[in-house]
Design a protein around this motif. Structure first.
Motif, PDB file in Angstrom:
ATOM      1  N   GLU A 138      -8.099  -0.349   5.770  1.00  0.00           N
ATOM      2  CA  GLU A 138      -9.367  -0.683   5.117  1.00  0.00           C
ATOM      3  C   GLU A 138     -10.570   0.034   5.734  1.00  0.00           C
ATOM      4  O   GLU A 138     -11.529   0.355   5.026  1.00  0.00           O
ATOM      5  CB  GLU A 138      -9.598  -2.202   5.137  1.00  0.00           C
ATOM      6  CG  GLU A 138      -9.621  -2.837   6.517  1.00  0.00           C
ATOM      7  CD  GLU A 138      -8.253  -3.325   6.953  1.00  0.00           C
ATOM      8  OE1 GLU A 138      -8.200  -4.194   7.843  1.00  0.00           O
ATOM      9  OE2 GLU A 138      -7.248  -2.833   6.423  1.00  0.00           O
ATOM     10  N   ILE A 139     -10.534   0.316   7.025  1.00  0.00           N
ATOM     11  CA  ILE A 139     -11.670   1.003   7.650  1.00  0.00           C
ATOM     12  C   ILE A 139     -11.767   2.430   7.128  1.00  0.00           C
ATOM     13  O   ILE A 139     -12.853   2.898   6.738  1.00  0.00           O
ATOM     14  CB  ILE A 139     -11.535   0.986   9.188  1.00  0.00           C
ATOM     15  CG1 ILE A 139     -11.662  -0.456   9.707  1.00  0.00           C
ATOM     16  CG2 ILE A 139     -12.603   1.883   9.826  1.00  0.00           C
ATOM     17  CD1 ILE A 139     -11.501  -0.595  11.195  1.00  0.00           C
ATOM     18  N   GLU A 140     -10.647   3.136   7.100  1.00  0.00           N
ATOM     19  CA  GLU A 140     -10.651   4.504   6.567  1.00  0.00           C
ATOM     20  C   GLU A 140     -11.007   4.506   5.077  1.00  0.00           C
ATOM     21  O   GLU A 140     -11.723   5.394   4.598  1.00  0.00           O
ATOM     22  CB  GLU A 140      -9.283   5.158   6.760  1.00  0.00           C
ATOM     23  CG  GLU A 140      -8.935   5.450   8.208  1.00  0.00           C
ATOM     24  CD  GLU A 140      -8.341   4.255   8.933  1.00  0.00           C
ATOM     25  OE1 GLU A 140      -7.996   4.393  10.118  1.00  0.00           O
ATOM     26  OE2 GLU A 140      -8.222   3.169   8.316  1.00  0.00           O
ATOM     27  N   LEU A 141     -10.526   3.497   4.347  1.00  0.00           N
ATOM     28  CA  LEU A 141     -10.892   3.385   2.934  1.00  0.00           C
ATOM     29  C   LEU A 141     -12.397   3.206   2.775  1.00  0.00           C
ATOM     30  O   LEU A 141     -13.010   3.774   1.862  1.00  0.00           O
ATOM     31  CB  LEU A 141     -10.152   2.209   2.290  1.00  0.00           C
ATOM     32  CG  LEU A 141     -10.546   1.863   0.850  1.00  0.00           C
ATOM     33  CD1 LEU A 141     -10.311   3.045  -0.076  1.00  0.00           C
ATOM     34  CD2 LEU A 141      -9.779   0.629   0.366  1.00  0.00           C
ATOM     35  N   GLY A 142     -13.005   2.446   3.676  1.00  0.00           N
ATOM     36  CA  GLY A 142     -14.452   2.274   3.630  1.00  0.00           C
ATOM     37  C   GLY A 142     -15.194   3.589   3.776  1.00  0.00           C
ATOM     38  O   GLY A 142     -16.167   3.857   3.057  1.00  0.00           O
ATOM     39  N   PHE A 143     -14.709   4.436   4.683  1.00  0.00           N
ATOM     40  CA  PHE A 143     -15.357   5.744   4.867  1.00  0.00           C
ATOM     41  C   PHE A 143     -15.108   6.668   3.666  1.00  0.00           C
ATOM     42  O   PHE A 143     -15.991   7.428   3.269  1.00  0.00           O
ATOM     43  CB  PHE A 143     -14.865   6.403   6.154  1.00  0.00           C
ATOM     44  CG  PHE A 143     -15.468   5.815   7.392  1.00  0.00           C
ATOM     45  CD1 PHE A 143     -16.831   5.920   7.637  1.00  0.00           C
ATOM     46  CD2 PHE A 143     -14.692   5.121   8.304  1.00  0.00           C
ATOM     47  CE1 PHE A 143     -17.411   5.374   8.766  1.00  0.00           C
ATOM     48  CE2 PHE A 143     -15.254   4.561   9.441  1.00  0.00           C
ATOM     49  CZ  PHE A 143     -16.623   4.681   9.671  1.00  0.00           C
ATOM     50  N   LEU A 144     -13.915   6.586   3.085  1.00  0.00           N
ATOM     51  CA  LEU A 144     -13.658   7.368   1.871  1.00  0.00           C
ATOM     52  C   LEU A 144     -14.574   6.938   0.741  1.00  0.00           C
ATOM     53  O   LEU A 144     -15.115   7.773   0.009  1.00  0.00           O
ATOM     54  CB  LEU A 144     -12.193   7.211   1.442  1.00  0.00           C
ATOM     55  CG  LEU A 144     -11.133   7.914   2.284  1.00  0.00           C
ATOM     56  CD1 LEU A 144      -9.734   7.514   1.821  1.00  0.00           C
ATOM     57  CD2 LEU A 144     -11.294   9.429   2.216  1.00  0.00           C
ATOM     58  N   ARG A 145     -14.765   5.630   0.607  1.00  0.00           N
ATOM     59  CA  ARG A 145     -15.637   5.120  -0.452  1.00  0.00           C
ATOM     60  C   ARG A 145     -17.087   5.521  -0.209  1.00  0.00           C
ATOM     61  O   ARG A 145     -17.861   5.710  -1.162  1.00  0.00           O
ATOM     62  CB  ARG A 145     -15.523   3.588  -0.513  1.00  0.00           C
ATOM     63  CG  ARG A 145     -16.373   2.922  -1.581  1.00  0.00           C
ATOM     64  CD  ARG A 145     -15.979   3.390  -2.966  1.00  0.00           C
ATOM     65  NE  ARG A 145     -16.808   2.776  -3.984  1.00  0.00           N
ATOM     66  CZ  ARG A 145     -18.006   3.194  -4.342  1.00  0.00           C
ATOM     67  NH1 ARG A 145     -18.532   4.245  -3.740  1.00  0.00           N
ATOM     68  NH2 ARG A 145     -18.695   2.583  -5.288  1.00  0.00           N
ATOM     69  N   ALA A 146     -17.454   5.686   1.057  1.00  0.00           N
ATOM     70  CA  ALA A 146     -18.822   6.072   1.396  1.00  0.00           C
ATOM     71  C   ALA A 146     -19.059   7.575   1.295  1.00  0.00           C
ATOM     72  O   ALA A 146     -20.211   8.014   1.230  1.00  0.00           O
ATOM     73  CB  ALA A 146     -19.163   5.606   2.817  1.00  0.00           C
ATOM     74  N   ALA A 147     -17.988   8.373   1.267  1.00  0.00           N
ATOM     75  CA  ALA A 147     -18.126   9.835   1.299  1.00  0.00           C
ATOM     76  C   ALA A 147     -18.991  10.391   0.177  1.00  0.00           C
ATOM     77  O   ALA A 147     -19.863  11.245   0.423  1.00  0.00           O
ATOM     78  CB  ALA A 147     -16.746  10.489   1.285  1.00  0.00           C
ATOM     79  N   PRO A 148     -18.820   9.963  -1.097  1.00  0.00           N
ATOM     80  CA  PRO A 148     -19.712  10.488  -2.136  1.00  0.00           C
ATOM     81  C   PRO A 148     -21.173  10.178  -1.862  1.00  0.00           C
ATOM     82  O   PRO A 148     -22.057  11.008  -2.128  1.00  0.00           O
ATOM     83  CB  PRO A 148     -19.230   9.784  -3.411  1.00  0.00           C
ATOM     84  CG  PRO A 148     -17.818   9.416  -3.131  1.00  0.00           C
ATOM     85  CD  PRO A 148     -17.784   9.082  -1.674  1.00  0.00           C
ATOM     86  N   GLY A 149     -21.434   9.017  -1.321  1.00  0.00           N
ATOM     87  CA  GLY A 149     -22.810   8.662  -1.009  1.00  0.00           C
ATOM     88  C   GLY A 149     -23.404   9.522   0.096  1.00  0.00           C
ATOM     89  O   GLY A 149     -24.582   9.870   0.061  1.00  0.00           O
ATOM     90  N   ILE A 150     -22.576   9.891   1.078  1.00  0.00           N
ATOM     91  CA  ILE A 150     -23.063  10.768   2.147  1.00  0.00           C
ATOM     92  C   ILE A 150     -23.464  12.115   1.570  1.00  0.00           C
ATOM     93  O   ILE A 150     -24.545  12.648   1.862  1.00  0.00           O
ATOM     94  CB  ILE A 150     -21.975  10.933   3.229  1.00  0.00           C
ATOM     95  CG1 ILE A 150     -21.730   9.601   3.943  1.00  0.00           C
ATOM     96  CG2 ILE A 150     -22.384  12.009   4.238  1.00  0.00           C
ATOM     97  CD1 ILE A 150     -20.562   9.632   4.910  1.00  0.00           C
ATOM     98  N   GLY A 151     -22.618  12.680   0.737  1.00  0.00           N
ATOM     99  CA  GLY A 151     -22.953  13.955   0.101  1.00  0.00           C
ATOM    100  C   GLY A 151     -24.190  13.841  -0.764  1.00  0.00           C
ATOM    101  O   GLY A 151     -25.050  14.736  -0.781  1.00  0.00           O
TER     102      GLY A 151
END
Length: 435
Positions: free
Chosen positions: A265-278
């Motif tokens: 779930e932690i890695e999934l959280g970062f994947l879900r946040a990746a579009p927002g970072i870009g």
């Protein structure tokens, strides 16, 4: 007149106190909703192990929203937008409380899983009802908070704040779910939802726009006709809807995380946040470098780039490459968001903002929530990766078709028509383009 695009004040919209309150409400609400969305999606896939269950979340949210959004836009043009938003926020908080209560017992057998699944869909349905009212109200309130010459700048900052919430929400959700569990995370969401109501209450009442008649359906029809007849508005909404509908992968990220990348779930959280970072990186740049010059060309290129990035993600089996590909989708999507948000503030008449924003919201919901259902259903039927590849292929075909269909829009420059003296004339010119 000196072009407003050359005035170097990237923080112009932030100098309005009420706009700062508005984006603060938007920021915290986005975080709260995405924490809840992430938590429920991960929990549901964990107990069902069925990609279709993720798609049904989108379907149960889209049905009430699409059914009510036009009526919500009509109300936003008739009544105090702040009060509509505050009432909707209360409903959203009630939904979070209900989710907490209905999941208080852990799912231990098939009967429990079925009960939890039904109650989650019911809560999502209630959230879709509330969204049908607060989305048109909030979006049509924004233009009243800044001067017209700062619409583009406010669209940039509003998009940046929203994308910041898109980053922080899933990232916090991953850690919160890992360390606080489902119920501790839902308690956090309930607390966060108090703050948007406070910030919206600090915005002063705004004058109601001129009345357009009392016949509700005639008013709704008027808003639909305006969107369709204003070609840059119509095609910008249509292009965004079709792209995300077929090429979006956010809804099935739990499947990629668990079954393809084999992460938690932690890695999934970062994947879900990746579009927002870009997106935040790009939107911060757009405060200094305009993407509204040759706006339609930029939007077509950004949409094509979104498809290429999704293609990279579909083939990736490496966590870091997948993160980078998702970040690229956020970069390209944010360019489209800034352009479309600027158009949405510039072209609608004052007394039609609520209805036109509701039409835009229906298209966005179709792309996001129905796109989530499409992703979950096709992944369940044909496999996760093949379903994404087929969606990207459709996206490329759509971009190619619309690019040929809209050649006359390539010469339109939003930077030029931001000059107040040209705006009304350009509205008529864009509206009259024959396709």
């Amino acid at each position: 007149m000196k072009s407003l695009s050359k005035v170097k004040d990237p923080y112009a919209a932030l100098r309005y106190p009420e706009f700062r309150r508005f984006i603060s409400a938007q920021f915290i609400f986005t975080i709260a909703v995405l924490i809840q969305e992430f938590t429920i999606a991960f929990y549901l896939y964990d107990i069902t192990e069925n990609p279709l269950s993720l798609g049904l979340i989108g379907l149960f949210e889209a049905i009430p929203y699409i059914s009510l959004a036009l009526f919500g836009g009509y109300l936003a043009d008739k009544f105090d937008k702040r009060n509509i938003a505050r009432i909707a926020f209360v409903v959203v908080m009630a939904v979070s409380v209900l989710l907490l209560l209905c999941t208080s017992k852990e799912a231990e057998n098939v009967t429990d899983i079925a009960y939890h699944e039904r109650m989650i869909y019911f809560c999502v349905f209630l959230f879709g009802i509330a969204r049908g009212f607060f989305s048109p109200a909030m979006n049509s309130l924004k233009p009243y908070l800044v001067k017209p010459e700062h619409y583009a700048n406010s669209a940039t900052w509003s998009s940046q704040v929203w994308q910041s919430g898109v980053i922080i929400g899933p990232s916090c959700a991953g850690f919160s779910y890992a360390y606080l569990g489902l119920h501790g995370t839902l308690y956090l969401v309930i607390v966060l939802l108090v703050f948007p109501m406070i910030f919206i209450s600090l915005i002063s009442p705004k004058p109601l726009p001129p009345k357009t008649g009392d016949k509700m359906f005639a008013n709704i029809k008027e808003g639909l006709h305006f969107v369709y007849n204003n070609k840059i508005l119509w095609y910008s909404i249509l292009l965004d809807m079709l792209t995300v509908l077929f090429a979006g992968v956010i809804a099935i990220l739990p499947v990629f995380a668990k079954d393809i990348l084999h992460v938690g779930e932690i890695e999934l959280g970062f994947l879900r946040a990746a579009p927002g970072i870009g997106a935040v990186l790009t939107i911060f740049m757009t405060a200094y470098i305009s993407v509204t010059r040759r706006a339609w060309k930029n939007m077509l290129l950004a949409t094509f780039g979104f498809g290429v990035s999704t293609l990279i993600f579909a083939f990736s089996q490496n966590l870091y490459l997948s993160f980078f590909a998702l970040m690229l989708t956020g970069i390209f999507d944010s360019i489209s968001v800034v352009i479309r948000s600027t158009i949405m503030q510039m072209f609608p008449p004052e007394n039609m903002r609520g209805r036109i924003n509701s039409v835009n919201g229906i298209f966005v919901s179709t792309s996001n929530e129905l796109g989530a259902f499409e992703s979950g259903a096709t992944a369940s039927l044909f496999g996760t990766v093949p379903s994404v590849l087929a969606g990207v292929g459709l996206t490329f075909a759509i971009v190619t078709y619309i690019s040929f269909k809209t050649k006359k829009l390539l010469g339109i420059d939003l930077d030029d028509i931001k000059e107040v003296g040209k705006l009304e004339a350009e509205k008529k010119e864009v509206k009259s383009l024959d396709f």
